[in-house]
Design a protein around this motif. Structure first.
Motif, short mmCIF file in Angstrom:
data_model
loop_
_atom_site.label_atom_id
_atom_site.label_comp_id
_atom_site.label_asym_id
_atom_site.label_seq_id
_atom_site.Cartn_x
_atom_site.Cartn_y
_atom_site.Cartn_z
N ALA A 1 -72.11 68.32 46.35
CA ALA A 1 -72.44 67.01 45.80
C ALA A 1 -73.89 66.94 45.34
O ALA A 1 -74.19 66.40 44.28
N HIS A 2 -74.80 67.49 46.14
CA HIS A 2 -76.22 67.48 45.75
C HIS A 2 -76.45 68.32 44.50
O HIS A 2 -77.27 67.96 43.64
N SER A 3 -75.73 69.42 44.38
CA SER A 3 -75.83 70.24 43.17
C SER A 3 -75.35 69.46 41.95
O SER A 3 -75.99 69.46 40.90
N SER A 4 -74.21 68.76 42.11
CA SER A 4 -73.68 67.96 41.02
C SER A 4 -74.61 66.80 40.67
O SER A 4 -74.77 66.43 39.51
N LEU A 5 -75.23 66.25 41.69
CA LEU A 5 -76.14 65.13 41.49
C LEU A 5 -77.34 65.56 40.66
O LEU A 5 -77.75 64.87 39.71
N ALA A 6 -77.91 66.71 41.02
CA ALA A 6 -79.06 67.22 40.27
C ALA A 6 -78.68 67.53 38.82
O ALA A 6 -79.43 67.23 37.89
N SER A 7 -77.51 68.11 38.65
CA SER A 7 -77.04 68.43 37.30
C SER A 7 -76.82 67.17 36.47
O SER A 7 -77.19 67.11 35.30
N ALA A 8 -76.24 66.14 37.10
CA ALA A 8 -75.99 64.89 36.39
C ALA A 8 -77.27 64.20 35.98
O ALA A 8 -77.39 63.65 34.88
N ARG A 9 -78.26 64.22 36.86
CA ARG A 9 -79.55 63.59 36.53
C ARG A 9 -80.24 64.32 35.40
O ARG A 9 -80.86 63.71 34.54
N GLN A 10 -80.14 65.65 35.43
CA GLN A 10 -80.77 66.44 34.38
C GLN A 10 -80.09 66.17 33.03
O GLN A 10 -80.74 66.09 32.00
N ALA A 11 -78.77 66.00 33.08
CA ALA A 11 -78.01 65.76 31.85
C ALA A 11 -78.12 64.31 31.39
O ALA A 11 -77.84 64.00 30.23
N GLY A 12 -78.51 63.43 32.30
CA GLY A 12 -78.60 62.02 31.95
C GLY A 12 -77.26 61.35 31.74
O GLY A 12 -77.15 60.35 31.04
N SER A 13 -76.22 61.91 32.36
CA SER A 13 -74.88 61.38 32.20
C SER A 13 -74.56 60.40 33.31
O SER A 13 -74.51 60.77 34.49
N GLU A 14 -74.33 59.13 32.95
CA GLU A 14 -73.98 58.12 33.94
C GLU A 14 -72.63 58.41 34.59
O GLU A 14 -72.43 58.18 35.78
N ALA B 1 -68.78 61.92 45.33
CA ALA B 1 -68.59 63.16 46.09
C ALA B 1 -69.51 63.19 47.31
O ALA B 1 -69.13 63.66 48.38
N LEU B 2 -70.73 62.68 47.13
CA LEU B 2 -71.67 62.65 48.25
C LEU B 2 -71.18 61.70 49.35
O LEU B 2 -71.31 62.00 50.53
N GLU B 3 -70.59 60.57 48.95
CA GLU B 3 -70.02 59.65 49.93
C GLU B 3 -68.89 60.30 50.72
O GLU B 3 -68.77 60.12 51.93
N THR B 4 -68.07 61.09 50.03
CA THR B 4 -66.99 61.82 50.71
C THR B 4 -67.57 62.80 51.72
O THR B 4 -67.07 62.91 52.85
N ALA B 5 -68.62 63.50 51.31
CA ALA B 5 -69.26 64.46 52.22
C ALA B 5 -69.79 63.76 53.46
O ALA B 5 -69.66 64.25 54.58
N GLU B 6 -70.38 62.60 53.27
CA GLU B 6 -70.94 61.86 54.40
C GLU B 6 -69.85 61.38 55.34
O GLU B 6 -70.04 61.34 56.56
N LYS B 7 -68.69 61.02 54.79
CA LYS B 7 -67.58 60.60 55.64
C LYS B 7 -67.08 61.77 56.50
O LYS B 7 -66.74 61.59 57.67
N VAL B 8 -67.02 62.96 55.89
CA VAL B 8 -66.59 64.14 56.64
C VAL B 8 -67.60 64.45 57.75
O VAL B 8 -67.22 64.75 58.89
N ARG B 9 -68.87 64.36 57.44
CA ARG B 9 -69.89 64.64 58.45
C ARG B 9 -69.85 63.57 59.55
O ARG B 9 -70.12 63.86 60.71
#
Length: 759
Positions: free
Chosen positions: A535-548, A557-565
């Motif tokens: 999720a963090h990898s995707s987040l960085a990529s999305a910010r770099q691309a500027g895609s909302e 995806a990060l919220e899902t990860a946090e639920k699993v943790r």
């Protein structure tokens, strides 16, 4: 004057929590001025003319500040158009306003307290009439509480007045009190013309849409049909310094629309959140406090300046790519001004019923919470002082402030454990519902299949103070974060497992994203770490691309990860040692309902709530976090007592003996069996606290009054009905050339001096 008679909505207008706070929240902010930052400028350097477009959260529903539904915009209109006998300085001390008063003092204390006001003979209403005792008398009669036909929000102080008469001349007003009143300076501010207070009909309805007369540097000339725009124009009958601005337009902009309004250049000044402050900084080529120094290693000053200029341009370019060229260009026209807001965020502990009715449990909650950490996180990046607030009655930058928190303001897990045990809440398993037992059995089965975890527990991995423990659904620390077991070397098997995650390929990650590996703590924790990594990898990529769109998917995806943790933490908790196990009493778990407001405007508040929940987990207190709609948060939950724990904010006051009393008054039984709580929504109080407030309200000696207030504050800490956490940040976006406006702190605007700098 600041009034605590009305609970401010969350978030506070001056705080701007509409944006989530991040590590670069303070980017673009100038030097921190805890007491206020308005870009103070001499009048001679302020140009005459111009319009100031001032964003407010909501339109004024009335122009009468003494009505229960008055808003922040109502107060702004009143301050610009009506007499303010006393203003506050940057430390919250009342000062006589010379435009209206030549003097005001207590002339007698026996047989009764008498105050004589000497009015400025130049002071006149816009209808030509002089300010007089008739205006004071009309306001007293409307607000003293004897006529219920007046829909008043409060009558404190006015109910102690015995009579109001003219003094030795037309410019003197004599006010005689039936009971001594220390906070007499809080009265008659603002002062309304007598015709606005003459009857309940005018008071309740007439002043909602217009003012019959004004006596300030501005006057109301127009309000849109939907009240979204209120126009104030220079008052040519004003006898003081001529207002620099031609007009002030108060524009209603919902908190979640402020960033867009700034990006389009629709307003000139607005309260903002931390993320918007960071955007403004980026648009100006400024970096956050965490950024490296561009000049480091430069051979000379010229090279350092060149490097800094290049870095600024790179940041501006990145802002244009991120926000769009037009928005970045507009945002670059603003700067962020900041101060400590005269308001604080508190944790309220409802002591009316349930576990928190026991003072020992409330004190245990107080001792389990690390207020230093909460304040540090909430104010991170603002550049403002991040010490926890040590008083219920005064702010840190207010005259007379003293930290009275004592033992109840500091974290002590051992003390919290002892208090809970003394109250009968024991460790050793829930022994409660079938669902609890099935969860324990499921974990025991999984645990038996994971001998590696058994060995790690023998090595002491699960000590009761492990900082990674989290409450239901709360975000976890990233692997290897400071304060985590990995960083401290207490969980070598987990550090080793999570280190291997970093070497997984994208294909390997994809195989575990949609399904768990097994129901063991280590496997579930590993899966959560894998998901978080992806999720963090995707987040960085999305910010770099500027895609909302990509950014939204990455956040999901990060919220899902946090639920699993969180699931991993749940499993770990059920099999944890006695220090972290859920406490129980008579077969019932120690679980508290934690109500938090939903919506974008309360993101920071929810983060604080989750941190509190994680801290309580460490002493065996479970929290059931419930997010509710922001517009019903106070009305349906706080005011009705439908909560155990809640976070909300109170404004500060220069007159705590009077205006803070309803917040801490002991609830009294009503004839129908309910409780009359005034504004004490924690429903915790004592007769002694009430007595101290009553004594302070009538004590005219400032030193003795301050001592009484400190005693009251220490007792409020001791009963642990409310826990002040931190003074809120005040972040204000203002056009660069705007003078004498911004983050005011305790002080109020000097409307006649506001304007745009020359040149």
């Amino acid at each position: 004057m600041l009034v605590t008679g009305v609970l401010l909505p969350l978030p506070l207008a001056a705080c701007g929590d509409s944006d989530s706070q991040d590590s670069e929240a303070g980017a673009g902010l100038g030097s921190a001025e805890a007491a206020g930052d308005v870009r103070a400028t001499e009048r001679a350097r302020v140009a005459s003319g111009g319009t100031l477009r001032w964003a407010v959260d909501a339109a004024p529903s009335t122009f009468n500040v003494f009505q229960p539904d008055s808003t922040e915009a109502t107060k702004r209109v009143a301050a610009a158009t009506l007499p303010t006998l006393f203003t506050l300085d940057k430390h919250g001390r009342p000062q006589a306003d010379e435009d209206f008063l030549r003097g005001a003092e207590v002339t007698e204390t026996e047989p009764r307290q008498t105050v004589v006001y000497k009015l400025n003979p130049k002071a006149r209403w816009s209808d030509g009439r002089r300010l007089s005792a008739a205006d004071f008398r009309a306001q007293w009669k409307a607000l003293r509480g004897k006529n219920n036909a007046y829909w008043t929000a409060r009558n404190a102080g006015y109910d102690r007045i015995r009579k109001v008469t003219e003094g030795e001349g037309a410019d003197e007003v004599k006010v005689v009190f039936g009971k001594p009143y220390a906070d007499w300076r809080s009265l008659f501010t603002p002062l309304y013309p007598k015709q606005a207070m003459s009857s309940p009909k005018v008071f309740n309805d007439g002043v909602r849409t217009s003012l019959p007369a004004v006596a300030g540097p501005f006057r109301v000339v127009k309000a849109d049909k939907d009240r979204s725009r209120t126009v104030l124009k220079r008052n040519h009958r004003w006898w003081g310094e001529r207002a620099k601005l031609d007009r002030i337009v108060l524009t209603a902009v919902p908190r979640d629309k402020v960033a867009k309004a700034l990006a389009r250049g629709k307003v000139d000044v607005a309260d903002v959140g931390a993320a918007t402050a960071e955007r403004i900084g980026s648009a100006n080529g400024l970096g956050g406090p965490q950024r490296p120094d561009a000049a480091k290693g430069a051979k000379n000053a010229q090279e350092a300046r060149k490097r800094e200029a290049e870095l600024r341009e790179a940041r501006k370019r990145k802002a244009r790519e991120r926000f769009g060229a037009s928005a970045a260009r507009q945002l670059g026209k603003y700067e962020v001004r900041r101060a400590l807001d005269p308001a604080y965020t508190q944790l309220s502990l409802n002591g009316a019923s349930g576990p928190l009715a026991d003072e020992r449990v409330r004190r245990a909650v107080a001792r389990a919470i690390d207020r230093d950490e909460l304040a540090e996180k909430a104010l991170a990046g603002t550049g403002l002082p991040d010490d926890p607030l040590g008083s219920h009655l005064r702010m840190a930058n207010q005259d007379g402030y003293r930290d009275n928190s004592g033992a109840f303001g500091s974290a002590d897990l051992d003390s919290a454990q002892s208090l809970l045990a003394d109250a009968g809440w024991k460790t050793g398993g829930l022994g409660g519902t079938g669902a609890d037992k099935r969860a324990q059995d499921a974990h025991a089965h999984a645990h038996a299949q994971d001998p590696a975890e058994d060995r790690s527990k023998e090595r002491g991995e699960e000590d009761g103070k492990e900082k990674e423990k989290r409450a239901d659904g709360g975000p976890a620390e990233p692997p290897g974060a400071a304060g985590s077991p990995d960083a401290g070397g207490r969980a070598p098997h987990r550090a080793e497992a999570e280190a291997s995650v970093v070497r997984l390929t994208a294909a390997q990650i994809a195989r575990v994203v949609d399904r768990p590996l097994s129901l063991s703590v280590s496997a579930t924790a590993q899966r959560g770490s894998i998901l978080a990594q992806a999720a963090h990898s995707s987040l960085a990529s999305a910010r770099q691309a500027g895609s909302e769109r990509k950014l939204s998917r990455a956040k999901a995806a990060l919220e899902t990860a946090e639920k699993v943790r969180a699931t991993a933490r749940e499993l770990r908790l059920l099999a944890g040692d006695p220090a972290s196990a859920v406490r129980s009493k008579d077969g019932k778990p120690l679980a508290l309902r934690f109500v938090l407001p939903g919506g974008k405007g309360s993101a920071q508040l929810r983060e604080t709530g989750k941190r509190i929940a994680r801290m309580l987990t460490e002493v065996g207190i479970r929290t059931q976090i419930k997010e509710v709609p922001g517009d019903s948060y106070f009305k349906d939950h706080i005011a009705t007592g439908e909560y155990d724990l809640a976070l909300y904010s109170w404004p500060a006051t220069a007159f705590p003996a009077t205006e803070a009393r309803p917040i801490f008054a002991k609830p009294q039984p009503a004839s129908d069996g309910s409780l009359l709580v005034e504004q004490n929504y924690a429903r915790v109080g004592t007769d002694r606290i009430d007595q101290l407030f009553e004594q302070a309200a009538g004590e005219l000696d400032e030193g003795r009054r301050r001592t009484l207030m400190e005693k009251a504050d220490r007792r409020i800490w001791a009963v642990a009905g409310s826990l002040p956490l931190y003074q809120r940040p005040q972040l204000v976006a203002a056009k660069r050339g705007l003078a004498n406006a911004g983050a005011f702190g305790f002080t109020g605007p000097v409307y006649e001096d506001m304007g745009y700098r020359k040149g």
